[in-house]
Enzyme design. Structure first.
Site, PDB file in Angstrom:
ATOM      1  N   ASN A   1       0.825  -1.214   0.000  1.00 24.13           N
ATOM      2  CA  ASN A   1       0.000   0.000   0.000  1.00 24.13           C
ATOM      3  C   ASN A   1       0.852   1.255   0.000  1.00 24.13           C
ATOM      4  OD1 ASN A   1      -2.430  -1.402   0.146  1.00 24.13           O
ATOM      5  ND2 ASN A   1      -2.540  -1.289   2.367  1.00 24.13           N
TER       6      ASN A   1
ATOM      7  N   ALA B   1       3.121   0.335  12.369  1.00 26.56           N
ATOM      8  CA  ALA B   1       3.719  -0.928  11.910  1.00 26.56           C
ATOM      9  C   ALA B   1       4.216  -1.806  13.051  1.00 26.56           C
ATOM     10  CB  ALA B   1       4.866  -0.633  10.948  1.00 26.56           C
ATOM     11  N   ALA B   2       3.789  -1.542  14.267  1.00 26.85           N
ATOM     12  CA  ALA B   2       4.315  -2.293  15.413  1.00 26.85           C
ATOM     13  C   ALA B   2       4.035  -3.786  15.288  1.00 26.85           C
ATOM     14  CB  ALA B   2       3.720  -1.745  16.709  1.00 26.85           C
ATOM     15  N   GLY B   3       2.795  -4.139  14.997  1.00 33.78           N
ATOM     16  CA  GLY B   3       2.439  -5.550  14.888  1.00 33.78           C
ATOM     17  C   GLY B   3       3.139  -6.239  13.734  1.00 33.78           C
ATOM     18  N   ASP B   4       3.277  -5.542  12.611  1.00 38.71           N
ATOM     19  CA  ASP B   4       3.958  -6.124  11.450  1.00 38.71           C
ATOM     20  C   ASP B   4       5.436  -6.329  11.724  1.00 38.71           C
ATOM     21  OD1 ASP B   4       1.550  -6.021  10.062  1.00 38.71           O
ATOM     22  OD2 ASP B   4       1.964  -4.034   9.246  1.00 38.71           O
TER      23      ASP B   4
ATOM     24  N   ASP C   1       0.751   4.542   1.891  1.00 33.69           N
ATOM     25  CA  ASP C   1       0.120   5.096   3.092  1.00 33.69           C
ATOM     26  C   ASP C   1       0.102   6.622   3.023  1.00 33.69           C
ATOM     27  OD1 ASP C   1      -0.205   2.570   4.084  1.00 33.69           O
ATOM     28  OD2 ASP C   1       1.419   2.692   5.546  1.00 33.69           O
TER      29      ASP C   1
ATOM     30  N   ASN D   1      -3.297 -10.103  17.579  1.00 32.89           N
ATOM     31  CA  ASN D   1      -3.400  -9.294  18.795  1.00 32.89           C
ATOM     32  C   ASN D   1      -4.653  -9.686  19.568  1.00 32.89           C
ATOM     33  OD1 ASN D   1      -5.632  -7.886  17.678  1.00 32.89           O
ATOM     34  ND2 ASN D   1      -4.311  -6.275  16.850  1.00 32.89           N
TER      35      ASN D   1
ATOM     36  N   GLY E   1       1.467  -6.659   4.217  1.00 29.77           N
ATOM     37  CA  GLY E   1       2.378  -7.580   3.550  1.00 29.77           C
ATOM     38  C   GLY E   1       3.750  -6.984   3.342  1.00 29.77           C
TER      39      GLY E   1
ATOM     40  N   ALA F   1      10.263   0.390  16.475  1.00 24.47           N
ATOM     41  CA  ALA F   1       9.372   0.843  15.404  1.00 24.47           C
ATOM     42  C   ALA F   1       8.384   1.900  15.897  1.00 24.47           C
ATOM     43  CB  ALA F   1       8.624  -0.338  14.798  1.00 24.47           C
TER      44      ALA F   1
END
Length: 296
Positions: free
Chosen positions: A10, A240-243, A12, A179, A40, A273
């Site tokens: 994407n 983008a913490a989770g990624d 952003d 999460n 992704g 991050a």
């Protein structure tokens, strides 16, 4: 193990706002930036920066040069991307002064991946390699089943949660990374402490990796439970913490590290991050994470 990430790419559009916009409100942004993102792409960049051997399967439109460049700079071969007649996917992201975000995504080229292309990308995998998926592209049920048929290690980040997601063949998943909100939606449990066991009861082949915000994370696979607290930092942007966590966790596992070390590295990477603006640009490199851990 090699890793194939099939996922979204994407552009952003990030707005710094005093608070999230309310219904009927017109809000002046304090700042704007156009940055590379998509779950992704973020996860692939995190994997590459963590030192994993990773390929990316996905699609961009003719306006996707920024995303191609981002993958190249991370060490990922952008020539493997499909080029779509549709526009590149994009996201509208609001970021408040506390670093929290609110996101609207449109799929664009991410929603038009073709099975022939995906099958060719899967042909480059060997049994035991990791197939990483999220819920921002089409053909997800087929990919889950095909990954299982090919004896790949199927890792799935079920984000975003959609109404049809619980009906997908999630019994094909080997590693479930999610999460507490996603965990509650898939398990039916509102108590985070009960989510891992509930998910494993529904999907017994899955190793569950549950992030819990300020309470850290917990991993459960039926034979061990491993917990990791967060590394406290001042949050600037949590986009983008989770990624970042997902990519570093899988990279460490693919390199043969124990779960406890993978969790520690992933938590450190996520902490770095969130202390920086943007999605993909905020993801740290392996050397930065190791330096951070040496001081903790």
């Amino acid at each position: 193990m090699k890793i194939l990430c099939v996922g979204s790419l994407n552009i952003d559009k990030v707005y710094q706002v005093p608070h999230f916009v309310q219904a009927g409100e017109t809000l002046a942004a304090a700042g704007f930036a156009q940055l590379p993102g998509g779950k992704g792409l973020n996860q692939t960049v995190a994997l590459a920066r963590a030192g994993a051997e990773v390929r990316h399967a996905g699609a961009v439109g003719t306006d996707g040069d920024l995303l191609r460049q981002t993958l190249r700079q991370a060490g990922v071969d952008d020539s493997l991307l499909a080029e779509s007649s549709l526009s590149t996917g994009h996201a509208i992201i609001q970021v408040d002064p506390k670093g929290q975000n609110s996101i609207i995504v449109t799929a664009g080229a991410n929603g038009a991946l073709e099975r022939e292309y995906l099958s060719a990308m899967l042909d480059g995998c060997e049994a035991g390699d990791i197939l990483l998926l999220q819920n921002e592209t089409n053909e997800l049920p087929w990919l889950l089943q095909e990954g299982r048929r090919r004896e790949l290690t199927v890792a799935f980040n079920p984000s975003p949660i959609t109404p049809e997601l619980p009906d997908y063949p999630l019994d094909c998943v080997d590693i479930l990374i999610l999460n507490e909100i996603e965990g509650a939606a898939l398990s039916g449990e509102s108590d985070p402490a009960r989510i891992p066991a509930a998910l494993r009861a529904r999907y017994p082949r899955a190793r569950v990796m549950l992030t819990l915000g300020g309470d850290g994370c917990v991993y459960e696979d039926g034979s061990q439970t491993v917990r990791q607290p967060i590394f406290p930092v001042t949050a600037v942007d949590t986009t983008a913490a989770g990624d970042t966590f997902c990519g570093y966790f899988l990279a460490w596992l693919a390199q043969g590290e124990p779960v406890a070390q993978a969790l520690r590295a992933a938590s450190a990477a996520a902490a770095l991050a969130v202390s920086r603006p943007g999605a993909a640009p905020s993801i740290p490199r392996r050397e930065e994470v190791l330096d951070f851990l040496r001081t903790r």
